[in-house]
Write an enzyme that holds these catalytic residues in place. Sequence first.
Site, PDB file in Angstrom:
ATOM      1  N   GLY A   8     -56.435 -54.214   8.865  1.00 48.00           N
ATOM      2  CA  GLY A   8     -56.847 -55.104   9.951  1.00 48.00           C
ATOM      3  C   GLY A   8     -58.316 -55.443   9.929  1.00 48.00           C
ATOM      4  O   GLY A   8     -58.864 -55.897   8.921  1.00 48.00           O
ATOM      5  N   LEU A  10     -60.940 -53.755   9.728  1.00 47.27           N
ATOM      6  CA  LEU A  10     -61.858 -52.959   8.906  1.00 47.27           C
ATOM      7  C   LEU A  10     -61.902 -53.429   7.446  1.00 47.27           C
ATOM      8  O   LEU A  10     -62.698 -52.932   6.655  1.00 47.27           O
ATOM      9  CB  LEU A  10     -61.471 -51.473   8.956  1.00 47.27           C
ATOM     10  CG  LEU A  10     -61.709 -50.796  10.308  1.00 47.27           C
ATOM     11  CD1 LEU A  10     -60.999 -49.452  10.371  1.00 47.27           C
ATOM     12  CD2 LEU A  10     -63.197 -50.628  10.579  1.00 47.27           C
ATOM     13  N   GLU A  82     -60.410 -45.717  16.108  1.00 52.14           N
ATOM     14  CA  GLU A  82     -59.017 -46.169  16.260  1.00 52.14           C
ATOM     15  C   GLU A  82     -58.323 -45.575  17.482  1.00 52.14           C
ATOM     16  O   GLU A  82     -57.136 -45.793  17.687  1.00 52.14           O
ATOM     17  CB  GLU A  82     -58.211 -45.838  14.990  1.00 52.14           C
ATOM     18  CG  GLU A  82     -58.743 -46.487  13.725  1.00 52.14           C
ATOM     19  CD  GLU A  82     -58.532 -47.997  13.666  1.00 52.14           C
ATOM     20  OE1 GLU A  82     -58.150 -48.600  14.681  1.00 52.14           O
ATOM     21  OE2 GLU A  82     -58.746 -48.569  12.597  1.00 52.14           O
TER      22      GLU A  82
END
Length: 156
Positions: A8, A10, A82
């Site tokens: 995603g 990152l 996260e």
Amino acid sequence: MARVFVYGTLKKGQPNYKHMINTAKGLAKFQGRGRTAEKYPLVIAGKYNIPYMLNIPGTGHQVAGEIYSVDDQMLQFLDEFEGCPEMYQRTLMRIEVVEWEGKSGAGEARAAAEGVVECFVYSTMTYPPEWVGLPYHDSYDSSGKHGLSYVLRESR
């Protein structure tokens, strides 16, 4: 060092990639590109358009992403970033190697050459049931055709 698969925000070129190259947070070394060996639903959800891989093996698509080798400090940062274990859960998944750049030990190179490596992945089992009905993606790009641009934390 642990192996992490990111799919995603990152990834290179995405809004939170800056964290992967911030050595103050730990070390993350790009190893290559891959995709999940199994299919998973990758959805863009919530008011901040966050990408989530729902932990429903066998549904959706093989999800594309990047493989990194990270140190303990970076792994701890990623857990916090996260929201692990509340928002995302870090689990081991089999990742098919698409392109390998990693320069590492013989065992790791052999595993990569065989095409599958085990990586930690931040997916979620804690999501609203309606997310299962959202469109499934095989790859994430914040500025993709879906029109759901990610909202940075500092802009929320």
